[in-house]
Design an enzyme around this catalytic site. Structure first.
Site, PDB file in Angstrom:
ATOM      1  N   SER A   1       5.406  -6.942   3.255  1.00  0.00           N
ATOM      2  CA  SER A   1       5.984  -7.259   4.566  1.00  0.00           C
ATOM      3  C   SER A   1       6.747  -8.583   4.506  1.00  0.00           C
ATOM      4  O   SER A   1       6.478  -9.434   3.640  1.00  0.00           O
ATOM      5  CB  SER A   1       4.871  -7.326   5.610  1.00  0.00           C
ATOM      6  OG  SER A   1       3.941  -8.320   5.233  1.00  0.00           O
TER       7      SER A   1
ATOM      8  N   CYS B   1       9.534   1.799   3.325  1.00  0.00           N
ATOM      9  CA  CYS B   1      10.437   0.684   3.648  1.00  0.00           C
ATOM     10  C   CYS B   1      11.854   1.180   3.848  1.00  0.00           C
ATOM     11  O   CYS B   1      12.699   0.462   4.361  1.00  0.00           O
ATOM     12  CB  CYS B   1      10.400  -0.358   2.551  1.00  0.00           C
ATOM     13  SG  CYS B   1      10.949   0.320   0.998  1.00  0.00           S
TER      14      CYS B   1
ATOM     15  N   GLU C   1       9.272  -4.256  12.948  1.00  0.00           N
ATOM     16  CA  GLU C   1       8.953  -3.120  12.079  1.00  0.00           C
ATOM     17  C   GLU C   1       7.629  -2.507  12.541  1.00  0.00           C
ATOM     18  O   GLU C   1       6.617  -3.209  12.627  1.00  0.00           O
ATOM     19  CB  GLU C   1       8.822  -3.601  10.628  1.00  0.00           C
ATOM     20  CG  GLU C   1       8.555  -2.463   9.664  1.00  0.00           C
ATOM     21  CD  GLU C   1       8.377  -2.929   8.215  1.00  0.00           C
ATOM     22  OE1 GLU C   1       7.689  -3.935   7.988  1.00  0.00           O
ATOM     23  OE2 GLU C   1       8.909  -2.254   7.314  1.00  0.00           O
TER      24      GLU C   1
ATOM     25  N   GLU D   1      -4.966  -3.620  -2.014  1.00  0.00           N
ATOM     26  CA  GLU D   1      -6.409  -3.375  -1.961  1.00  0.00           C
ATOM     27  C   GLU D   1      -6.734  -2.100  -1.180  1.00  0.00           C
ATOM     28  O   GLU D   1      -7.866  -1.631  -1.186  1.00  0.00           O
ATOM     29  CB  GLU D   1      -7.134  -4.582  -1.354  1.00  0.00           C
ATOM     30  CG  GLU D   1      -6.767  -4.948   0.080  1.00  0.00           C
ATOM     31  CD  GLU D   1      -5.494  -5.790   0.210  1.00  0.00           C
ATOM     32  OE1 GLU D   1      -4.566  -5.644  -0.615  1.00  0.00           O
ATOM     33  OE2 GLU D   1      -5.423  -6.577   1.175  1.00  0.00           O
TER      34      GLU D   1
ATOM     35  N   LYS E   1      -1.271  -7.268  -9.242  1.00  0.00           N
ATOM     36  CA  LYS E   1      -2.241  -7.316  -8.128  1.00  0.00           C
ATOM     37  C   LYS E   1      -1.772  -6.268  -7.125  1.00  0.00           C
ATOM     38  O   LYS E   1      -0.923  -6.523  -6.276  1.00  0.00           O
ATOM     39  CB  LYS E   1      -2.230  -8.719  -7.509  1.00  0.00           C
ATOM     40  CG  LYS E   1      -3.506  -9.129  -6.790  1.00  0.00           C
ATOM     41  CD  LYS E   1      -3.945  -8.226  -5.669  1.00  0.00           C
ATOM     42  CE  LYS E   1      -3.182  -8.387  -4.387  1.00  0.00           C
ATOM     43  NZ  LYS E   1      -3.506  -7.343  -3.384  1.00  0.00           N
TER      44      LYS E   1
ATOM     45  N   PHE F   1       0.813  -1.227   0.000  1.00  0.00           N
ATOM     46  CA  PHE F   1       0.000   0.000   0.000  1.00  0.00           C
ATOM     47  C   PHE F   1       0.836   1.263   0.000  1.00  0.00           C
ATOM     48  O   PHE F   1       0.349   2.329  -0.371  1.00  0.00           O
ATOM     49  CB  PHE F   1      -0.944   0.014   1.224  1.00  0.00           C
ATOM     50  CG  PHE F   1      -0.264   0.419   2.513  1.00  0.00           C
ATOM     51  CD1 PHE F   1      -0.070   1.766   2.821  1.00  0.00           C
ATOM     52  CD2 PHE F   1       0.207  -0.527   3.417  1.00  0.00           C
ATOM     53  CE1 PHE F   1       0.567   2.147   4.002  1.00  0.00           C
ATOM     54  CE2 PHE F   1       0.845  -0.156   4.590  1.00  0.00           C
ATOM     55  CZ  PHE F   1       1.024   1.190   4.881  1.00  0.00           C
TER      56      PHE F   1
END
Ligand code: NAD
Length: 509
Positions: free
Chosen positions: A236, A291, A393, A186, A183, A159
């Site tokens: 992740s 990240c 994290e 969402e 993909k 995301f």
């Protein structure tokens, strides 16, 4: 295609899919998309069924033979046109990022531009695909290596960079002659959907690029479909590991980029004012949802730590948090309520674990945005290795200060950490910086540069549990990832001369 409309949801506001060059409406298992700054549900997104994903793979497979044989120069021309269209629609795409992700508009523009730079790189594909040729590898024998596309490849993205991370993948994959199924996340699907339509407008043949929205069902379908040759994943670490093990067990080539806990070392001789300014942006920019965000500042010596913490107090007092659409703000909200609650729980945990919460962002309320997912910047001092807030994290606006005795001690902390995505050192000592860059067990290193994100013509990847697979994202590694080497050895014997069978292994003896 799975048209079971959800109750009380206007199907016109459900984001569907893009398959075989056309928008595909779908209302299967719609998930809400919220504006993180207000908490309002703005639209929904359909979760693709297995059948919908298989339709996308079928479209990509059908498009592959013609696309593979399209001259690279023609493929490059489509990328040039795509780049122009992206630039013409920049404001629309950037607004979609801010509305669904929450990051401030300038920051959204930054990620968009870094994505477009990968498209620019892909425009050079005729040069990048040039093979290797050797004349006379044996008597009258020539040999060359060429780089052939793989076929249908898939990309699964997170995301936090809804425009840029997909663009790390599909421009080069397509330019190499592959066909693609994306993909995206969402949580913020609109930016990649806008780009999908621009690819069509740029002249990309139908089926070469397809986009399915969805969740685990869509991902698992891609991982198990034999027609999918390779998978690029960013997200992740637990999911990256799952994608890598499942994809490779199914015979696919996989690169899976995972999470991070990026440390910055501040040496006693550093320009502390500039180090703290740089760390402010690296820790709190994009609300810490990067990240490559710096989430640990390792200060060498107590004097350095005391100065750094005191300067952070001043800087944080000036940081403006609010709706990302207001260009005077520095930091927006977290992406969803669930993520906000998770990050906040980590702040509670840090207090329980005994770290000193020097700046507490939990009480922040933004006027007129009381239902937004805002968390103010948080700063912990005296964080130690045994704490979960150090080990895990958090992916939010939470910076941990750890006190170290020496550069070696600071480097040991970094080397022993599970993650190895990015790191940096602030110092005026060239020898210390060189030693750090040469020896640290991390994939991307900055020297007085807090976010050492490689540019499009290098490649991006971490070490340890920040990357599963061998090849990095974008740049030269991506051309290798999205192609398969074939080496051809050729000889044209003189006509009419009978040659004896040769039973020894061919060599130039
Ligand atoms: P995520 O792992 O939750 O999701 C990433 C993708 O995987 C999404 O498309 C999601 O739909 C899918 N997914 C989620 N759960 C799944 C499951 N159980 N099975 C199959 N697919 C699943 O990550 P996120 O929250 O969207 O993004 C944040 C994470 O991404 C952070 O850990 C961050 O460090 C990481 N990230 C890494 C890089 C990098 O380059 N290393 C870059 C950006 C983000």
């Amino acid at each position: 295609m799975n048209a079971r409309p959800a109750k009380n949801i206007d199907s016109a506001t459900i984001v569907g899919h893009f398959i075989n060059g056309a928008d595909v409406a779908d209302s299967n298992r719609p998930e809400a998309i919220t504006d993180p700054a207000t908490g309002e549900v703005t639209r929904h997104v359909a979760m693709a069924s297995k059948q919908t994903v298989e339709d996308a793979v079928a479209a990509a497979e059908t498009a592959f033979p013609a696309w593979r044989n399209t001259p690279p120069a023609k493929r490059a021309r489509i990328m040039f046109r795509f780049k122009q269209l992206l630039e013409e629609h920049a404001d629309e795409i950037v607004a979609a990022i801010t509305n669904e992700h929450g990051k401030v508009l300038d920051d959204a523009m930054g990620e968009f531009i870094r994505g477009v730079e990968v498209v620019e790189y892909a425009c050079g594909i005729p040069e990048l695909l040039k093979g290797e040729f050797s004349k006379n590898v044996g008597p009258k024998i020539d040999s060359w290596s060429e780089f052939q596309p793989l076929g249908v490849v898939a990309g699964i993205t997170p995301f936090n960079f809804p425009a840029m991370v997909p663009m790390w993948m599909y421009p080069v994959a397509i330019a190499c002659g592959n066909t693609f199924v994306l993909k995206p996340s969402e949580k913020d699907p609109s930016a990649p959907m806008l780009a999908a339509r621009l690819l069509k407008e740029a002249g990309l043949p139908d089926g070469v690029f397809n986009l399915v929205n969805g969740d685990k069902e869509a991902v698992d379908t891609l991982l198990h479909d034999k027609r999918v040759q390779a998978v690029s994943f960013v997200g992740s670490t637990p999911i990256a590991e799952y994608i890598y093990t499942t994809g490779t067990a199914n015979g696919k080539r996989v690169q899976a980029l995972g999470g991070a806990k990026n440390h910055a070392i501040v040496m006693p001789d550093a320009d502390i004012d500039n180090a703290v300014s740089a760390l402010m942006g690296a820790a709190y920019g994009s609300c810490g949802e990067r990240c490559m965000a710096i989430s640990v500042a390792v200060c060498v010596g107590d004097d350095t730590a005391d100065t750094v913490v005191s300067k952070f107090r001043d800087e944080i007092a000036d940081l403006k948090v609010g709706n990302g659409t207001d260009t005077s703000n520095d930091m927006g909200p977290l992406v969803t309520k669930a993520h906000h609650d998770k990050v906040r729980a980590y702040v509670d945990l840090g207090v329980e674990e005994g770290a000193d919460l020097v700046i507490d962002g939990r009480g922040l309320s933004v006027d007129g945005h009381e239902d937004g997912f805002f968390l103010g910047p948080c700063l912990f001092d005296n964080v130690t290795e045994d704490m979960r807030i150090y080990q895990e994290e958090i992916f939010g606006p939470v910076l941990c200060v750890v006190r170290a005795e020496s550069e070696e001690h600071a480097m040991r902390l970094i080397d022993e950490h599970e993650y190895g995505n990015g790191t940096c050192i602030f110092t005026r000592d060239g020898e210390a910086a060189r030693y750090f860059a040469d020896n640290i067990k991390v994939g991307m290193v900055g020297i007085n540069v807090p976010l050492p994100v490689p540019v499009a013509y290098h490649s991006f990847g971490g070490w340890k549990r920040s990357l599963f697979g061998d090849l990095y994202a974008y740049g030269p590694d991506s051309v290798r990832f999205y192609t398969r080497r074939k080496t051809i050895t050729q000889r044209w014997p003189s006509g009419g001369v009978r040659e004896k069978a040769q039973y020894t292994f061919p060599s130039n003896s």
